[in-house]
Write an enzyme that holds these catalytic residues in place. Structure first.
Site, short mmCIF file in Angstrom:
data_model
loop_
_atom_site.label_atom_id
_atom_site.label_comp_id
_atom_site.label_asym_id
_atom_site.label_seq_id
_atom_site.Cartn_x
_atom_site.Cartn_y
_atom_site.Cartn_z
N ALA A 107 -1.56 4.90 5.93
CA ALA A 107 -2.19 3.91 6.78
C ALA A 107 -3.15 4.58 7.77
O ALA A 107 -2.99 5.75 8.10
CB ALA A 107 -1.12 3.14 7.53
N ILE B 238 -3.25 4.10 10.97
CA ILE B 238 -2.55 4.57 12.17
C ILE B 238 -1.80 5.87 11.89
O ILE B 238 -1.67 6.73 12.77
CB ILE B 238 -1.59 3.48 12.72
CG1 ILE B 238 -0.99 3.88 14.05
CG2 ILE B 238 -0.50 3.12 11.72
CD1 ILE B 238 -1.95 4.01 15.18
N ARG C 8 -3.32 8.80 14.22
CA ARG C 8 -2.52 9.07 15.40
C ARG C 8 -1.15 9.69 15.10
O ARG C 8 -0.74 10.65 15.75
CB ARG C 8 -2.29 7.77 16.22
CG ARG C 8 -3.53 7.02 16.66
CD ARG C 8 -4.42 7.74 17.65
NE ARG C 8 -3.82 8.10 18.92
CZ ARG C 8 -3.92 7.39 20.06
NH1 ARG C 8 -4.55 6.24 20.06
NH2 ARG C 8 -3.39 7.83 21.18
N LYS D 93 5.30 -1.34 14.81
CA LYS D 93 5.43 -2.72 15.29
C LYS D 93 4.58 -3.60 14.42
O LYS D 93 3.62 -3.10 13.81
CB LYS D 93 5.04 -2.85 16.76
CG LYS D 93 3.83 -2.07 17.24
CD LYS D 93 2.51 -2.21 16.60
CE LYS D 93 1.83 -3.53 16.64
NZ LYS D 93 0.47 -3.52 16.01
N ARG E 170 -4.19 -8.06 7.85
CA ARG E 170 -3.86 -8.89 9.02
C ARG E 170 -4.27 -10.35 8.83
O ARG E 170 -3.85 -11.22 9.60
CB ARG E 170 -4.53 -8.31 10.26
CG ARG E 170 -3.88 -7.01 10.72
CD ARG E 170 -4.75 -6.28 11.72
NE ARG E 170 -4.13 -5.07 12.23
CZ ARG E 170 -4.06 -3.92 11.57
NH1 ARG E 170 -4.57 -3.82 10.35
NH2 ARG E 170 -3.49 -2.86 12.11
N ASP F 120 0.41 -8.79 15.26
CA ASP F 120 -0.37 -7.55 15.32
C ASP F 120 -0.68 -7.11 16.74
O ASP F 120 -0.38 -5.97 17.12
CB ASP F 120 -1.67 -7.71 14.52
CG ASP F 120 -2.37 -6.38 14.38
OD1 ASP F 120 -1.73 -5.43 13.89
OD2 ASP F 120 -3.54 -6.25 14.80
N1 LIG Z 1 1.43 1.75 17.20
C1 LIG Z 1 0.12 1.51 17.16
O1 LIG Z 1 -0.62 1.87 18.07
C2 LIG Z 1 -0.46 0.82 15.95
C3 LIG Z 1 -1.83 0.77 15.79
C4 LIG Z 1 -2.34 0.18 14.64
C5 LIG Z 1 -1.47 -0.37 13.71
N2 LIG Z 1 -0.14 -0.35 13.92
C6 LIG Z 1 0.81 -0.95 12.96
O2 LIG Z 1 0.88 -0.07 11.85
C7 LIG Z 1 0.97 -0.80 10.64
C8 LIG Z 1 -0.18 -0.37 9.74
O3 LIG Z 1 -1.41 -0.69 10.35
P1 LIG Z 1 -2.77 0.02 9.84
O4 LIG Z 1 -3.91 -0.72 10.41
O5 LIG Z 1 -2.71 1.47 10.09
O6 LIG Z 1 -2.65 -0.32 8.27
P2 LIG Z 1 -3.61 0.05 7.05
O7 LIG Z 1 -4.62 1.07 7.42
O8 LIG Z 1 -4.06 -1.25 6.48
O9 LIG Z 1 -2.60 0.77 6.06
C9 LIG Z 1 -1.45 0.19 5.57
C10 LIG Z 1 -0.96 1.08 4.44
O10 LIG Z 1 0.12 0.41 3.81
C11 LIG Z 1 0.14 0.74 2.44
N3 LIG Z 1 0.31 -0.49 1.67
C12 LIG Z 1 1.34 -0.76 0.83
N4 LIG Z 1 1.21 -1.94 0.26
C13 LIG Z 1 0.06 -2.48 0.74
C14 LIG Z 1 -0.62 -3.69 0.49
N5 LIG Z 1 -0.13 -4.63 -0.35
N6 LIG Z 1 -1.78 -3.92 1.12
C15 LIG Z 1 -2.29 -3.00 1.96
N7 LIG Z 1 -1.69 -1.82 2.24
C16 LIG Z 1 -0.52 -1.55 1.63
C17 LIG Z 1 -1.14 1.48 2.11
O11 LIG Z 1 -0.82 2.84 1.92
P3 LIG Z 1 -0.96 3.57 0.50
O12 LIG Z 1 -2.09 2.88 -0.21
O13 LIG Z 1 -1.25 4.97 0.88
O14 LIG Z 1 0.33 3.40 -0.21
C18 LIG Z 1 -1.99 1.33 3.36
O15 LIG Z 1 -2.75 2.46 3.64
C19 LIG Z 1 1.00 -2.28 11.02
O16 LIG Z 1 2.33 -2.71 11.12
C20 LIG Z 1 0.37 -2.29 12.41
O17 LIG Z 1 0.84 -3.35 13.23
C21 LIG Z 1 0.38 0.25 15.01
#
Ligand SMILES: NC(=O)c1ccc[n+]([C@@H]2O[C@H](COP(=O)([O-])OP(=O)(O)OC[C@H]3O[C@@H](n4cnc5c(N)ncnc54)[C@H](OP(=O)(O)O)[C@@H]3O)[C@@H](O)[C@H]2O)c1
Length: 319
Positions: free
Chosen positions: A10, A12, A16, A94, A160, A172
């Site tokens: 992902a 994040i 980070r 989260k 999202r 989110d």
């Molecule tokens: N703590 C913080 O500051 C923070 C900040 C941003 C986001 N978040 C949280 O972190 C999580 C991920 O957010 P993100 O924006 O980093 O996500 P993202 O870039 O969209 O990545 C999600 C990852 O999940 C995997 N995945 C598995 N099944 C999937 C599907 N059906 N569709 C899309 N992706 C799928 C993929 O990894 P592979 O393709 O490599 O398997 C993808 O890279 C969320 O829960 C978000 O709320 C937290």
């Protein structure tokens, strides 16, 4: 050393959390999994760890004690459960789950297996919030709290916007001000009212506002969404003054936050030290392994989110 595996490459994780896990004391990253082997290899390369195709294959590894889970929110419950059943501690992004009942059963599962389950609100570990807490006596008794997190619209294919993947602004971005309200007003908050704005095209909530209250009538006004100019803020208004943080939730590691205070008509702006909240979150997780899961906070957060959803007035978002 606590040996971490990462489930999913992902954004994040790459931006980070992987750098933080690599730098955190007492933690070693041993494997990164993706649905796509090449993506796992690219993501794992800077860390010199194993790359794994498929999340199940990572959970089967003996060199992984704990997993970091940054999947789309709607997939958290399924993979947290699989990770716990595989005997791994879990640091989940989260929102931990979409529904309260999922959070309840996962907390019970973690406790039954003597494993640690944590919802990753990294901002709680940034030293700026410790400074705010130390400063609270200067503003007297807290009368009202407000917080907001809003970001511009995302690319249309972003998970999202997909209800099946746990999309929507409440889960989110809304979860940040809801968690912050508990940090400053305590755990006994109730939902007085909420508005969620639905995007008819996206089928999820794209913005919302919430009013919470303590039993003594101290209120929290929270606003969030992804139809906004970028803005994050947290402010506390007391009987003797007020204070405000402009980057309370996800400041970059090198960003020195500013604490603005107004007491008896005198305004001060204090530049605070930058902090690596993701490193601290990882180290706090490692330090909590022996204590196991205290699910109380996870469940309070999930209950508030569910109460917001069930009591909200839904309106169509205007563009
Ligand atoms: N703590 C913080 O500051 C923070 C900040 C941003 C986001 N978040 C949280 O972190 C999580 C991920 O957010 P993100 O924006 O980093 O996500 P993202 O870039 O969209 O990545 C999600 C990852 O999940 C995997 N995945 C598995 N099944 C999937 C599907 N059906 N569709 C899309 N992706 C799928 C993929 O990894 P592979 O393709 O490599 O398997 C993808 O890279 C969320 O829960 C978000 O709320 C937290």
């Amino acid at each position: 050393m606590l040996r971490f595996g990462v489930l999913g490459c992902a954004s994040i994780a790459r931006r980070r959390m992987l750098p933080a896990l690599a730098d955190a004391a007492g933690i070693e990253v041993t494997a990164v999994a993706s649905r796509d082997l090449r993506r796992a290899q690219e993501t794992a390369a800077p860390y010199g760890c194993a790359s794994v195709e498929g999340y199940d294959n990572l959970l089967a590894r003996d060199d992984v004690d704990a997993v970091y889970l940054p999947l789309p929110t709607g997939l958290h419950a399924e993979w947290i459960e699989k990770a716990l059943l595989a005997g791994k501690h879990v640091l989940s992004e989260k929102a931990l789950t979409v529904r309260l009942e999922e959070a309840q059963s996962l907390v019970a599962l973690a406790q039954a297996h003597g494993l640690l389950l944590v919802e990753n609100f990294a901002f709680l570990h940034h030293s700026q919030h410790a400074v705010v807490r130390e400063s609270l006596p200067r503003i007297g008794e807290i009368r009202a709290f407000s917080a907001a997190m809003g970001i511009p619209p995302l690319e249309p294919e972003n998970p999202r916007y997909l209800p099946d993947l746990g999309g929507g602004a409440l889960l989110d971005v809304g979860v940040y001000p809801i968690r912050a309200a508990q940090l400053y007003l305590g755990s006994e908050l109730e939902v007085v009212g909420a508005v969620l704005r639905r995007d008819p095209g996206a089928r999820v909530d794209v913005a919302g506002s919430v009013l919470l209250t303590t039993s003594a009538g101290v209120t929290a006004q929270l606003d969030f969404g992804f139809i906004h100019a970028y803005r994050t803020v947290c402010s506390i208004w007391g009987s003797q003054g007020s204070l405000e943080l402009r980057r309370p939730f996800t400041p970059p590691d090198d960003y020195p936050p500013v604490l603005r205070m107004e007491v008896a008509g005198e305004v001060t702006e204090r530049v605070l030290p930058a902090d690596r909240q993701f490193v601290k979150a990882a180290e706090a997780f490692a330090a909590a392994i022996a204590a196991g899961t205290d699910g109380a906070q996870i469940l309070r957060q999930a209950a508030l989110v569910e109460a917001v959803r069930s009591s909200a007035r839904w309106v169509d978002a205007l563009h």
